[in-house]
Design an enzyme around this catalytic site. Structure first.
Site, mmCIF file in Angstrom:
data_model
loop_
_atom_site.group_PDB
_atom_site.id
_atom_site.type_symbol
_atom_site.label_atom_id
_atom_site.label_comp_id
_atom_site.label_asym_id
_atom_site.label_seq_id
_atom_site.Cartn_x
_atom_site.Cartn_y
_atom_site.Cartn_z
ATOM 1 N N GLU A 148 -7.054 5.423 7.194
ATOM 2 C CA GLU A 148 -6.604 7.045 6.886
ATOM 3 C C GLU A 148 -7.759 7.246 5.890
ATOM 4 O O GLU A 148 -7.823 8.606 6.513
ATOM 5 C CB GLU A 148 -5.156 6.642 6.340
ATOM 6 C CG GLU A 148 -4.318 6.862 7.610
ATOM 7 C CD GLU A 148 -3.310 5.828 6.092
ATOM 8 O OE1 GLU A 148 -2.943 6.290 5.286
ATOM 9 O OE2 GLU A 148 -2.380 5.509 6.429
ATOM 10 N N GLY A 195 1.930 3.175 11.141
ATOM 11 C CA GLY A 195 2.927 3.885 10.526
ATOM 12 C C GLY A 195 3.371 4.531 11.756
ATOM 13 O O GLY A 195 4.200 5.439 12.345
ATOM 14 N N ASN A 206 0.635 -1.542 -0.176
ATOM 15 C CA ASN A 206 -0.225 0.132 0.121
ATOM 16 C C ASN A 206 1.015 1.460 0.069
ATOM 17 O O ASN A 206 1.297 1.358 1.649
ATOM 18 C CB ASN A 206 -0.760 0.200 1.266
ATOM 19 C CG ASN A 206 -1.779 1.269 1.060
ATOM 20 O OD1 ASN A 206 -1.626 2.265 0.446
ATOM 21 N ND2 ASN A 206 -2.282 1.291 2.607
ATOM 22 N N TRP A 207 0.926 2.246 -1.292
ATOM 23 C CA TRP A 207 1.840 2.687 -1.381
ATOM 24 C C TRP A 207 1.837 4.093 -1.004
ATOM 25 O O TRP A 207 1.821 5.409 -0.930
ATOM 26 C CB TRP A 207 2.029 3.222 -2.501
ATOM 27 C CG TRP A 207 3.705 1.979 -3.422
ATOM 28 C CD1 TRP A 207 4.092 1.325 -2.008
ATOM 29 C CD2 TRP A 207 3.677 1.807 -4.490
ATOM 30 N NE1 TRP A 207 4.259 0.304 -3.506
ATOM 31 C CE2 TRP A 207 4.543 0.718 -4.696
ATOM 32 C CE3 TRP A 207 3.690 2.305 -6.256
ATOM 33 C CZ2 TRP A 207 5.327 0.401 -5.826
ATOM 34 C CZ3 TRP A 207 3.992 2.193 -7.453
ATOM 35 C CH2 TRP A 207 4.869 1.265 -7.691
ATOM 36 N N LYS A 208 0.189 4.207 -0.266
ATOM 37 C CA LYS A 208 -0.290 5.550 0.146
ATOM 38 C C LYS A 208 -0.365 7.119 -0.915
ATOM 39 O O LYS A 208 -0.039 6.063 -2.335
ATOM 40 C CB LYS A 208 0.243 5.952 1.584
ATOM 41 C CG LYS A 208 -0.239 4.799 2.209
ATOM 42 C CD LYS A 208 0.311 5.418 4.046
ATOM 43 C CE LYS A 208 -0.177 3.847 4.535
ATOM 44 N NZ LYS A 208 -0.415 4.008 5.621
ATOM 45 N N GLY A 254 2.246 -0.405 4.632
ATOM 46 C CA GLY A 254 2.436 0.489 4.302
ATOM 47 C C GLY A 254 4.151 1.105 3.566
ATOM 48 O O GLY A 254 4.590 0.684 2.677
ATOM 49 N N GLY A 255 4.865 2.071 4.705
ATOM 50 C CA GLY A 255 6.169 2.356 5.067
ATOM 51 C C GLY A 255 7.201 0.919 4.132
ATOM 52 O O GLY A 255 7.736 1.673 3.637
ATOM 53 N N GLU A 307 -6.440 -4.316 10.239
ATOM 54 C CA GLU A 307 -5.360 -3.064 10.515
ATOM 55 C C GLU A 307 -5.633 -1.769 11.793
ATOM 56 O O GLU A 307 -6.345 -1.365 11.633
ATOM 57 C CB GLU A 307 -5.057 -2.348 9.208
ATOM 58 C CG GLU A 307 -4.614 -2.832 7.915
ATOM 59 C CD GLU A 307 -4.233 -1.799 7.193
ATOM 60 O OE1 GLU A 307 -2.907 -2.623 6.682
ATOM 61 O OE2 GLU A 307 -4.083 -0.497 6.511
ATOM 62 N N HIS A 357 -10.042 1.402 4.137
ATOM 63 C CA HIS A 357 -8.415 1.826 4.607
ATOM 64 C C HIS A 357 -8.645 2.794 6.070
ATOM 65 O O HIS A 357 -9.493 4.003 6.003
ATOM 66 C CB HIS A 357 -7.516 2.468 3.948
ATOM 67 C CG HIS A 357 -5.845 2.323 4.887
ATOM 68 N ND1 HIS A 357 -5.868 3.665 5.443
ATOM 69 C CD2 HIS A 357 -5.083 1.483 4.613
ATOM 70 C CE1 HIS A 357 -4.006 2.745 5.964
ATOM 71 N NE2 HIS A 357 -4.417 2.071 6.068
ATOM 72 N N SER A 398 2.966 -1.272 10.643
ATOM 73 C CA SER A 398 4.237 -2.018 10.927
ATOM 74 C C SER A 398 4.899 -2.838 10.672
ATOM 75 O O SER A 398 5.702 -3.680 11.252
ATOM 76 C CB SER A 398 4.672 -1.078 12.076
ATOM 77 O OG SER A 398 3.916 -0.211 12.551
#
Ligand code: PGA
Length: 251
Positions: A98, A174, A11-13, A233-234, A168, A96, A212
């Site tokens: 976010e 994050g 998930n590159w956001k 993600g990250g 999640e 998601h 994470s």
């Protein structure tokens, strides 16, 4: 118990231009050539085509990060499921945290988005998860059950096996604060129980953990009996580290 193919999603956001997306895919593909897992990249809308074109002939699937529930209409700034399907996108992340937190995504909208995605032939990756306050207050299961029941309300029991669920916990996204193996397993097993109680073929549903996930903790999480993959993600922004996580699924 049926074998569930591991599902590892990046998930590159809101990261990566078209040029950066191309470089990533070119670097990733040779590193994951032998994988038996489903590897899914979720770029921003603008980079979808760049990733789609590079992954033809490989095992990599492409997912958008959101979509509108209507096929078309006066919804400035939105993108629909048929528009994504036309690009040869195969999946879409829905709900998601976010989007729930910063863009007022509601369970009512998700109840319409999930069937709209399925109708267009897209695989929904539905995200659910509790806040830190909910966990501390002992309400994790209540939150998960409420989200699952509401967001899947319009999906037939039969179609639920076509949905990928991502657990999640919001406090782990994050933050570098990963759920313990016990917390991840407990929540994913609970999600499977909720789907089973609804009448779905719950043993066929892929349930991912997200929050994470890194090369150093992926193997332990992916080995859990009810964790079938990861939404990363990250650590998915770097081809090397994402490839290591894909590799951990095979191990
Ligand atoms: P993270 O994000 O891996 O950076 O915690 C996960 C996600 O939001 O899907």
């Amino acid at each position: 118990m049926p074998e569930r193919t591991p599902y590892i999603a990046a998930n590159w956001k809101m990261h990566k231009t078209v040029a950066e997306a191309g470089e990533f895919v070119d670097a990733l593909l040779p590193q994951i050539a032998a994988t038996q897992s489903d590897v899914v990249i979720c770029p921003p809308f603008t980079a979808l085509t760049a990733v789609v074109e590079r992954r033809y002939g490989t095992a990599v699937k492409v997912a958008a990060q959101n979509m509108h529930e209507e096929d078309s209409g006066a919804f400035t700034g939105e993108v629909s499921a048929p528009m994504l399907a036309e690009l040869d996108v195969e999946a879409v992340v829905l709900g998601h945290s976010e989007r729930r937190q910063f863009f007022a995504e509601t369970d009512e909208a998700l109840a319409r988005k999930v069937p709209a995605a399925l109708a267009a032939g897209l695989e929904p990756i539905l995200c659910v998860g509790e806040s830190e306050e909910a966990r501390d207050g002992g309400q994790t299961e209540e939150v998960l059950e409420r989200q699952l029941q509401a967001d899947l309300a319009e999906v037939s029991d039969e179609d639920i096996a076509k949905v990928v669920i991502a657990y999640e916990p919001i406090w782990a996204i994050g933050t570098g604060k990963v759920a313990t193996a016990e917390q991840a397993q407990e929540a994913c097993a609970f999600i499977r129980d909720v789907l089973r109680a609804r009448g779905a073929a719950a043993d066929d549903v892929r349930i991912l953990y997200g929050g994470s996930v890194k090369p150093g903790n992926a193997a332990e999480l992916l080995a859990l009996p009810d964790v079938d993959g990861a939404l990363v993600g990250g650590a998915s922004l770097d081809a090397e580290s994402f490839a290591q996580i894909v590799g951990a699924a095979a191990a």
